[in-house]
Design a protein around this motif. Structure first.
Motif, PDB file in Angstrom:
ATOM      1  N   GLN A  98       0.531  -8.498   3.331  1.00 57.12           N
ATOM      2  CA  GLN A  98       0.749  -8.857   4.728  1.00 57.12           C
ATOM      3  C   GLN A  98       1.094 -10.346   4.839  1.00 57.12           C
ATOM      4  OE1 GLN A  98       0.602  -6.780   7.431  1.00 57.12           O
ATOM      5  NE2 GLN A  98       0.228  -5.063   6.051  1.00 57.12           N
ATOM      6  N   LYS A  99       2.047 -10.672   5.668  1.00 61.09           N
ATOM      7  CA  LYS A  99       2.439 -12.069   5.848  1.00 61.09           C
ATOM      8  C   LYS A  99       1.373 -12.867   6.585  1.00 61.09           C
ATOM      9  CE  LYS A  99       7.376 -11.366   5.654  1.00 61.09           C
ATOM     10  NZ  LYS A  99       8.661 -11.523   6.325  1.00 61.09           N
ATOM     11  N   ILE A 100       0.590 -12.196   7.407  1.00 61.09           N
ATOM     12  CA  ILE A 100      -0.451 -12.894   8.175  1.00 61.09           C
ATOM     13  C   ILE A 100      -1.839 -12.378   7.778  1.00 61.09           C
ATOM     14  CG2 ILE A 100       1.025 -13.563  10.100  1.00 61.09           C
ATOM     15  CD1 ILE A 100      -0.077 -11.148  11.638  1.00 61.09           C
ATOM     16  N   ALA A 101      -2.049 -12.204   6.494  1.00 60.06           N
ATOM     17  CA  ALA A 101      -3.315 -11.668   5.987  1.00 60.06           C
ATOM     18  C   ALA A 101      -4.496 -12.562   6.353  1.00 60.06           C
ATOM     19  CB  ALA A 101      -3.236 -11.493   4.471  1.00 60.06           C
ATOM     20  N   SER A 102      -4.343 -13.849   6.234  1.00 54.49           N
ATOM     21  CA  SER A 102      -5.445 -14.768   6.543  1.00 54.49           C
ATOM     22  C   SER A 102      -5.762 -14.772   8.031  1.00 54.49           C
ATOM     23  CB  SER A 102      -5.102 -16.181   6.083  1.00 54.49           C
ATOM     24  OG  SER A 102      -4.884 -16.191   4.697  1.00 54.49           O
ATOM     25  N   ILE A 152      -2.410   0.065   8.111  1.00 51.72           N
ATOM     26  CA  ILE A 152      -3.550  -0.003   9.027  1.00 51.72           C
ATOM     27  C   ILE A 152      -4.838  -0.198   8.247  1.00 51.72           C
ATOM     28  CG2 ILE A 152      -4.941   1.345  10.661  1.00 51.72           C
ATOM     29  CD1 ILE A 152      -2.266   2.534  11.679  1.00 51.72           C
ATOM     30  N   LEU A 153      -4.995   0.519   7.149  1.00 55.60           N
ATOM     31  CA  LEU A 153      -6.180   0.365   6.306  1.00 55.60           C
ATOM     32  C   LEU A 153      -6.275  -1.049   5.734  1.00 55.60           C
ATOM     33  CD1 LEU A 153      -8.656   1.670   4.974  1.00 55.60           C
ATOM     34  CD2 LEU A 153      -7.149   2.326   3.090  1.00 55.60           C
ATOM     35  N   GLU A 154      -5.147  -1.593   5.310  1.00 56.84           N
ATOM     36  CA  GLU A 154      -5.131  -2.956   4.774  1.00 56.84           C
ATOM     37  C   GLU A 154      -5.523  -3.972   5.847  1.00 56.84           C
ATOM     38  OE1 GLU A 154      -2.120  -5.944   2.320  1.00 56.84           O
ATOM     39  OE2 GLU A 154      -1.357  -4.047   3.101  1.00 56.84           O
ATOM     40  N   ILE A 155      -5.022  -3.795   7.059  1.00 57.35           N
ATOM     41  CA  ILE A 155      -5.378  -4.697   8.165  1.00 57.35           C
ATOM     42  C   ILE A 155      -6.870  -4.588   8.469  1.00 57.35           C
ATOM     43  CG2 ILE A 155      -5.071  -5.088  10.649  1.00 57.35           C
ATOM     44  CD1 ILE A 155      -2.074  -4.356  10.181  1.00 57.35           C
ATOM     45  N   LEU A 156      -7.399  -3.380   8.459  1.00 56.86           N
ATOM     46  CA  LEU A 156      -8.837  -3.201   8.696  1.00 56.86           C
ATOM     47  C   LEU A 156      -9.670  -3.848   7.592  1.00 56.86           C
ATOM     48  CD1 LEU A 156      -8.962   0.474  10.024  1.00 56.86           C
ATOM     49  CD2 LEU A 156      -9.341  -1.643  11.315  1.00 56.86           C
ATOM     50  N   TYR A 201       6.781   7.468   5.361  1.00 58.68           N
ATOM     51  CA  TYR A 201       6.507   6.609   6.502  1.00 58.68           C
ATOM     52  C   TYR A 201       5.080   6.756   7.041  1.00 58.68           C
ATOM     53  CZ  TYR A 201       6.996   4.313  10.966  1.00 58.68           C
ATOM     54  OH  TYR A 201       6.808   3.505  12.033  1.00 58.68           O
ATOM     55  N   PRO A 202       4.588   7.961   7.314  1.00 59.68           N
ATOM     56  CA  PRO A 202       3.213   8.047   7.820  1.00 59.68           C
ATOM     57  C   PRO A 202       2.180   7.498   6.828  1.00 59.68           C
ATOM     58  CG  PRO A 202       4.367  10.093   8.250  1.00 59.68           C
ATOM     59  CD  PRO A 202       5.253   9.263   7.365  1.00 59.68           C
ATOM     60  N   THR A 203       2.424   7.676   5.559  1.00 56.68           N
ATOM     61  CA  THR A 203       1.512   7.151   4.552  1.00 56.68           C
ATOM     62  C   THR A 203       1.556   5.632   4.531  1.00 56.68           C
ATOM     63  OG1 THR A 203       1.910   9.117   3.229  1.00 56.68           O
ATOM     64  CG2 THR A 203       0.889   7.261   2.123  1.00 56.68           C
ATOM     65  N   LYS A 204       2.746   5.054   4.643  1.00 56.60           N
ATOM     66  CA  LYS A 204       2.864   3.597   4.670  1.00 56.60           C
ATOM     67  C   LYS A 204       2.167   3.015   5.881  1.00 56.60           C
ATOM     68  CE  LYS A 204       7.113   2.979   2.043  1.00 56.60           C
ATOM     69  NZ  LYS A 204       8.498   2.502   2.071  1.00 56.60           N
TER      70      LYS A 204
END
Length: 185
Positions: A69-73, A22-26, A14-17
Motif C-alpha cells: 500500500q502506498k499509504i501503509a503508514s 481490505i484485509l491488508e488495510i485492516l 478481482y474479488p480476491t484482490k
C-alpha cells in the motif's frame, strides 16, 4: 438465460484482490492500534522521553516494509488514533494529531525517495525524524496554546534527541526483521 460465469470473469481475481486489500488495510490499522495498546498497558517509568518509539516505530515500519500500500503508514496511524480515542489513561489531548503526522511523514518520504526506501540510513533517519515530530509538535502546542508538557523540564533538546534515537532504533529493528524474513523466503 445463462447464469454461468464467463471464462473472462473467471480468470480475473478481482474479488480476491479486493478482499486481500481490505484485509491488508485492516492489518495495517491493527498494527497502529496494537502499538498504542501496548504503550497503554505496559507503562513503566524509565524517565527517558520517547522510549516507546522503539516499539511503535518498529511496528509502523514493519507494516510499511511488508505492505504494498502506498499509504501503509497512514493506515497504521489511523489505527493508533482510533485506539487513542478510547480511555486508556493518556492525558495529552493532542496526541492523536502527533501520531497522524508520523504516518503521513513516513508515507510522503516513501513517495519522494522510492529508490532508497530499504536502505538502513534512510530508514534510521526517517524513523527518527518521524518520531521526533512528537516533541516538535508538543513544543508548538506548548508555545501557541499554553498546554504544559513535563518532558520539557530538562529543555527541548533532550526529548528531541531521545525521540530521534528511539525512533531510529525502532525503524532499524523493523528493517532487520524485514531483511531477515526476506532472505528466509
Amino acid at each position: 438465460m445463462n447464469t454461468e460465469l464467463s471464462q473472462k470473469s473467471l480468470s480475473r481475481t478481482y474479488p480476491t484482490k479486493v478482499a486481500l486489500r481490505i484485509l491488508e488495510i485492516l492489518l495495517l490499522t491493527g498494527i497502529g492500534a496494537v502499538g498504542v495498546l501496548l504503550h497503554a498497558k505496559f507503562r513503566f517509568p524509565s524517565h527517558l522521553p520517547g522510549h516507546w518509539g522503539i516499539v511503535f516505530m518498529a511496528l509502523l515500519f514493519s507494516g510499511r516494509l511488508f505492505s504494498q500500500q502506498k499509504i501503509a503508514s497512514s493506515f497504521s496511524s489511523i489505527g493508533a488514533v482510533g485506539m487513542l480515542l478510547l480511555p486508556l489513561g493518556f492525558t495529552d489531548p493532542f496526541i492523536p494529531i502527533m501520531y497522524m503526522f508520523i504516518g503521513f511523514l513516513v508515507d510522503i518520504a516513501y513517495g519522494i525517495f522510492k529508490t532508497k526506501n530499504q536502505h538502513i540510513i534512510f530508514i534510521a533517519l526517517l524513523s527518527g525524524v518521524a518520531y521526533s515530530l512528537i516533541p516538535i509538535i508538543r513544543m508548538i502546542i506548548s508555545l501557541s496554546v499554553g498546554f504544559s508538557y513535563g518532558t520539557f523540564a530538562t529543555g527541548f533538546m533532550y526529548p528531541l534527541v531521545m525521540h530521534f534515537v528511539f525512533g531510529s532504533l525502532g525503524g532499524m529493528i523493523a528493517l532487520g526483521a524485514f531483511t531477515f524474513l526476506k532472505k528466509k523466503n
